[in-house]
Scaffold this motif. Structure first.
Motif, PDB file in Angstrom:
ATOM      1  N   UNK A 575       0.810  -1.211   0.000  1.00 27.62           N
ATOM      2  CA  UNK A 575       0.000   0.000   0.000  1.00 27.62           C
ATOM      3  C   UNK A 575       0.846   1.266   0.000  1.00 27.62           C
ATOM      4  N   UNK A 576       1.838   1.339   0.848  1.00 27.79           N
ATOM      5  CA  UNK A 576       2.549   2.598   1.035  1.00 27.79           C
ATOM      6  C   UNK A 576       3.188   3.099  -0.258  1.00 27.79           C
ATOM      7  N   UNK A 577       3.963   2.280  -0.899  1.00 28.53           N
ATOM      8  CA  UNK A 577       4.642   2.729  -2.115  1.00 28.53           C
ATOM      9  C   UNK A 577       3.668   2.901  -3.275  1.00 28.53           C
ATOM     10  N   UNK A 578       2.670   2.011  -3.367  1.00 33.91           N
ATOM     11  CA  UNK A 578       1.666   2.163  -4.429  1.00 33.91           C
ATOM     12  C   UNK A 578       0.893   3.478  -4.252  1.00 33.91           C
ATOM     13  N   UNK A 579       0.577   3.812  -3.013  1.00 34.16           N
ATOM     14  CA  UNK A 579      -0.134   5.067  -2.751  1.00 34.16           C
ATOM     15  C   UNK A 579       0.761   6.270  -3.020  1.00 34.16           C
ATOM     16  N   UNK A 580       2.041   6.181  -2.664  1.00 33.55           N
ATOM     17  CA  UNK A 580       2.972   7.270  -2.964  1.00 33.55           C
ATOM     18  C   UNK A 580       3.091   7.494  -4.463  1.00 33.55           C
ATOM     19  N   UNK A 581       3.133   6.422  -5.233  1.00 37.78           N
ATOM     20  CA  UNK A 581       3.184   6.580  -6.692  1.00 37.78           C
ATOM     21  C   UNK A 581       1.921   7.273  -7.200  1.00 37.78           C
ATOM     22  N   UNK A 582       0.778   6.952  -6.609  1.00 35.31           N
ATOM     23  CA  UNK A 582      -0.438   7.642  -6.995  1.00 35.31           C
ATOM     24  C   UNK A 582      -0.389   9.124  -6.657  1.00 35.31           C
ATOM     25  N   UNK A 583       0.065   9.447  -5.454  1.00 30.21           N
ATOM     26  CA  UNK A 583       0.170  10.846  -5.051  1.00 30.21           C
ATOM     27  C   UNK A 583       1.113  11.630  -5.945  1.00 30.21           C
ATOM     28  N   UNK A 584       2.151  10.972  -6.441  1.00 35.15           N
ATOM     29  CA  UNK A 584       3.170  11.641  -7.253  1.00 35.15           C
ATOM     30  C   UNK A 584       2.787  11.744  -8.724  1.00 35.15           C
ATOM     31  N   UNK A 585       1.825  10.957  -9.173  1.00 37.58           N
ATOM     32  CA  UNK A 585       1.505  10.927 -10.607  1.00 37.58           C
ATOM     33  C   UNK A 585       0.128  11.496 -10.931  1.00 37.58           C
ATOM     34  N   UNK A 586      -0.836  11.330 -10.029  1.00 37.84           N
ATOM     35  CA  UNK A 586      -2.207  11.752 -10.314  1.00 37.84           C
ATOM     36  C   UNK A 586      -2.368  13.235  -9.992  1.00 37.84           C
ATOM     37  N   UNK A 587      -2.965  14.018 -10.894  1.00 37.20           N
ATOM     38  CA  UNK A 587      -3.165  15.436 -10.599  1.00 37.20           C
ATOM     39  C   UNK A 587      -4.181  15.649  -9.474  1.00 37.20           C
ATOM     40  N   UNK A 588      -3.969  16.686  -8.709  1.00 35.80           N
ATOM     41  CA  UNK A 588      -4.979  17.122  -7.740  1.00 35.80           C
ATOM     42  C   UNK A 588      -6.122  17.780  -8.498  1.00 35.80           C
TER      43      UNK A 588
END
Length: 786
Positions: A575-588
């Motif tokens: 979860x942690x790294x997968x979620x970090x990748x989402x935070x870093x790639x998906x626009x707000x």
């Protein structure tokens, strides 16, 4: 029967022209309201004035001086009132508060009897809980704050006494100063609600106190946890200039918050293509370092119910005197789609208010901040000594306490049931974490951010053990904490602010033109905490997308509304790294009138239910509770150094700052543009060039973060060369740090490439992902001597 506190007459002094409109009776004559003599920004593309912040500082300093003069005049007014009348008024105020205490005891007893029914099935197999009870469980992180509540009750004695004198002497309550301190008889008032304790200060220490005190040698209480917020302006914020909610320029109540929410905002998705979702998450994490305003709660930390039997079928009689529930309009598309009035009330209780740093009651309500007012990583370490000690590993030689999931460092587990009801059988199955701020378990991405920074503390301690061995645990803990705070400050001012307010404004905030001063009050401005810093609610996404290490969408992606109070997702292996990748790639999402349904009707919804709360309605109502000035007035104050232009006395005058459909929606719900609430007006403004925020919220951000920097003796770039400051070598190491590097160093190990500017979306030309190993970080030997 308790009377509403301070239902008094309006003040005589009016700085702006709003109240001249009281005689107007309809929107059709709104244009007759006289315009204030103020300037306004002509358009959003205008070049930033190089004196922008200097002009604002001068203007708000003048407002503060005027407010201080009025406070002094109010104190002088009190001195002219005979002592026997003062004590008579105080006895009246004390009687009010005694009745208040008795009422809370009665409510507690009735709740105890009522909730004995909880879980009992009715004949249809349901429970004996009403629809409102099913969706009103909220903010499970709130803890009972008896010290702050005691401050409120002592302040209430003063406020009620002032209103008594106002009615008796014909003096506006807002013109009467603090009288509680003038009692000569010990049986008139019992001053037990003292300010937070203040320990002796060592102004040569390199280390901050945990509670924020002893930063300024002019006023050691500056920034201390448990002290009140400040106001940028105190004019026309309450109808009675003391505590009653602001009213329309026509004299009637402002529009219903839920009606504003459903009329002005839409459940739509408009992303900001240049800004990552990490920006939203950093904003929430930072907010939890700066502000937490307690509300009135029962002794177990749960909030009082304010919705009556007629509204919800849940019998609350009498309600708490600080209740101000939000009515749900008949036929509301989410809460009452059938139009039968099944749910017509949203719970809302007002915030705790307190005393100033001298222990006196301000002329108007000022609300208490449970946290320190500094950027000092209190969300990691806590704002009181007991929390700080609880979070330290007693055997870790300076490290923070952690739990383990396999070989992964996680936050320490909470030694209770996470504030959740204990299920039948008495076994607690809830999993939640402990941290410096109690909201850590609110949603998984916030828990993730807390985890990153606890790991960073422990990583720094490990490095300090190498370069400076054989020191005490206190040595390692304090130096690591000092470095963590400096890293956070560097990220905020050099990465986060340029994204939020634009590079030019951010450069002014960090300019050496505004040096440190011990005389500046660092208290967070309530206009910032209650309006501007809630802009992140518009940046939220409904669907939280995760990416695995191959770049594919993860099956563990989820919706926000299904993740409230679910920190156990952190225990999922990837979860942690997968979620970090989402935070870093998906626009707000863009800061605008588009809000996720997850927060407009499903906030903190209980498991198995379809309805929760509406955060936008709560934001609007909280703004009225906290006495926020209207949007139009704050907008003028923050933008009046731009080209001359008359203020908006018609809704179409707002078009340069807002989209036409938003202005139309505002006009359909507000009777006059002067009535618009600060939160809703600021969040719907068209963003400035190269910024996430519009001009009003950008101005509030700039002022707030400038004030936090100028007032902080320990700020990482301030006072270099002083015994308590960083050395020039240490500063050079801190300036290498980036949020991208922090993430690389503290992820679970599968993030090996990252864009250098973590708040900006990856871009092969301007923000190309690079190997983590190529990012600069602190060279710890160069940090010596410590």
């Amino acid at each position: 029967m308790l009377r509403p506190i301070l239902a008094g007459r309006c003040p005589c002094h009016i700085l702006i022209i709003l109240m001249l409109a009281n005689s107007l009776t309809s929107q059709s004559v709104a244009s007759e309201v006289k315009e204030p003599e103020l300037d306004v920004r002509a358009n959003n593309n205008e070049e930033l004035d190089r004196n922008y912040l200097a002009t604002l500082i001068e203007r708000f300093d003048a407002l503060a001086a005027a407010a201080k003069k009025e406070e002094q005049e109010a104190e002088e007014m009190v001195a002219s009132i005979p002592t026997e009348q003062i004590e008579e008024a105080l006895r009246f105020g004390q009687q009010y508060v005694e009745e208040w205490k008795q009422l809370e005891q009665r409510i507690a007893k009735e709740d105890e009897n009522r909730f004995m029914l909880q879980g009992t099935s009715d004949k249809n197999g349901g429970t004996l809980l009403s629809p409102a009870a099913k969706y009103s469980a909220r903010f499970a992180f709130i803890r009972h704050n008896p010290a702050a509540m005691a401050q409120s009750k002592e302040a209430a004695v003063d406020y009620v006494a002032r209103q008594y004198l106002s009615d008796k002497l014909g003096i506006p309550a807002g013109k009467i100063g603090s009288i509680n301190r003038l009692a000569t008889s010990s049986n008139v008032t019992d001053r037990q609600a003292e300010l937070p304790p203040l320990s002796p200060c060592n102004f040569n220490s390199k280390f901050r106190t945990i509670d924020g005190s002893c930063n300024s040698n002019y006023q050691p209480r500056y920034g201390q946890a448990g002290t009140i917020f400040r106001r940028l302006t105190s004019y026309n914020i309450y109808a009675d200039n003391v505590s009653k909610f602001r009213t329309s320029v026509f004299g009637h109540p402002l529009p219903n918050p839920r009606l504003i929410s459903t009329t002005v905002t839409v459940n739509d998705t408009v992303p900001d293509p240049s800004v990552t979702l990490l920006t939203m998450q950093w904003g929430q994490f930072l907010d939890h370092d700066l502000t937490l305003t307690p509300t009135f709660t029962r002794s177990d930390g749960t909030e009082f119910h304010c919705c009556s039997q007629e509204q919800t079928g849940f019998d609350v009689a009498p309600p708490h005197p600080e209740c101000s529930p939000i009515a749900i309009p008949r036929g509301d598309k989410k809460y009452d789609p059938s139009g039968r009035g099944r749910v017509t009330c949203m719970n809302f209780i007002r915030s705790i208010f307190g005393k100033d740093l001298n222990g006196n009651t301000p002329t108007q309500r000022h609300h208490v901040n449970s946290l320190t007012h500094w950027i000092d990583a209190s969300n990691v370490y806590g704002s009181d000594e007991a929390t700080a000690q609880r979070l330290r590993d007693p055997n870790g030689n300076g490290r923070m306490k952690v739990s383990f999931n396999g070989d992964r460092q996680m936050l320490p587990l909470k030694p209770n049931c996470c504030n959740a009801p204990i299920p039948t059988g008495g076994t607690c199955t809830a999993i939640c974490f402990d941290a410096g701020d109690g909201r850590v378990n609110e949603q998984p991405l916030l828990t993730l951010m807390h985890t990153i920074w606890v790991r960073e503390h422990n990583r720094i301690v490990d490095n300090l053990h190498i370069v400076a061995p054989f020191q005490t645990p206190e040595f390692y803990y304090q130096h690591a904490r000092r470095i963590v705070i400096a890293e956070m400050q560097h990220i905020i001012y050099n990465e986060y602010l340029p994204v939020m307010i634009g590079p030019e404004r951010a450069a002014q905030v960090t300019s050496g033109e505004f040096p440190y001063s011990p005389y500046i009050d660092p208290a967070i401005a309530t206009e910032f905490s209650t309006a501007a810093f809630r802009m992140g609610h518009s940046q939220l996404r409904s669907f939280i997308r995760l990416f695995d290490k191959s770049g594919q969408h993860s099956k563990d992606s989820y919706t926000l509304s299904d993740s409230f109070d679910e920190p156990f997702r952190m225990h999922q292996p990837n979860f942690m790294d997968d979620a970090l990748r989402g935070l870093l790639q998906v626009p707000a999402m863009a800061v605008d009138n588009c809000m996720a349904d997850d927060i407009t009707s499903q906030l903190f919804k209980p498991k198995g239910q379809t309805l929760g709360l509406d955060l936008i309605s709560l934001n609007i109502q909280r703004g009225r509770d906290h006495g926020l000035v209207s949007y139009f007035w704050m907008s003028h104050l923050l933008n009046s150094n731009y080209g001359l232009q008359t203020s908006p006395n018609q809704f179409d005058h707002l078009l340069p700052k807002m989209p036409v459909e938003v202005v139309s929606a505002l006009a359909s719900v507000y009777n006059h543009p002067y009535d618009i609430d600060l939160f809703i007006g600021g969040v719907v403004e068209t963003p400035l060039p190269n910024a996430a925020l519009g001009p009003t919220f950008a101005g509030l951000f700039a002022l707030e973060f400038l004030n936090l920097r100028r007032a902080d003796r320990f700020f990482y770039t301030s006072n270099i060369g002083q015994p308590y400051a960083l050395t020039s070598n240490q500063l050079a190491e801190i300036e290498k740090v980036s949020l991208a590097k922090i993430i690389c160093d503290n992820s679970d190990g599968s993030i090996t490439r990252i864009q250098p500017k973590a708040f900006r979306v990856p871009d092969d030309l301007l923000n190309k992902p690079v190997p983590c190993s190529s990012l600069a970080g602190i060279d710890f030997p160069k940090f010596l001597p410590l």
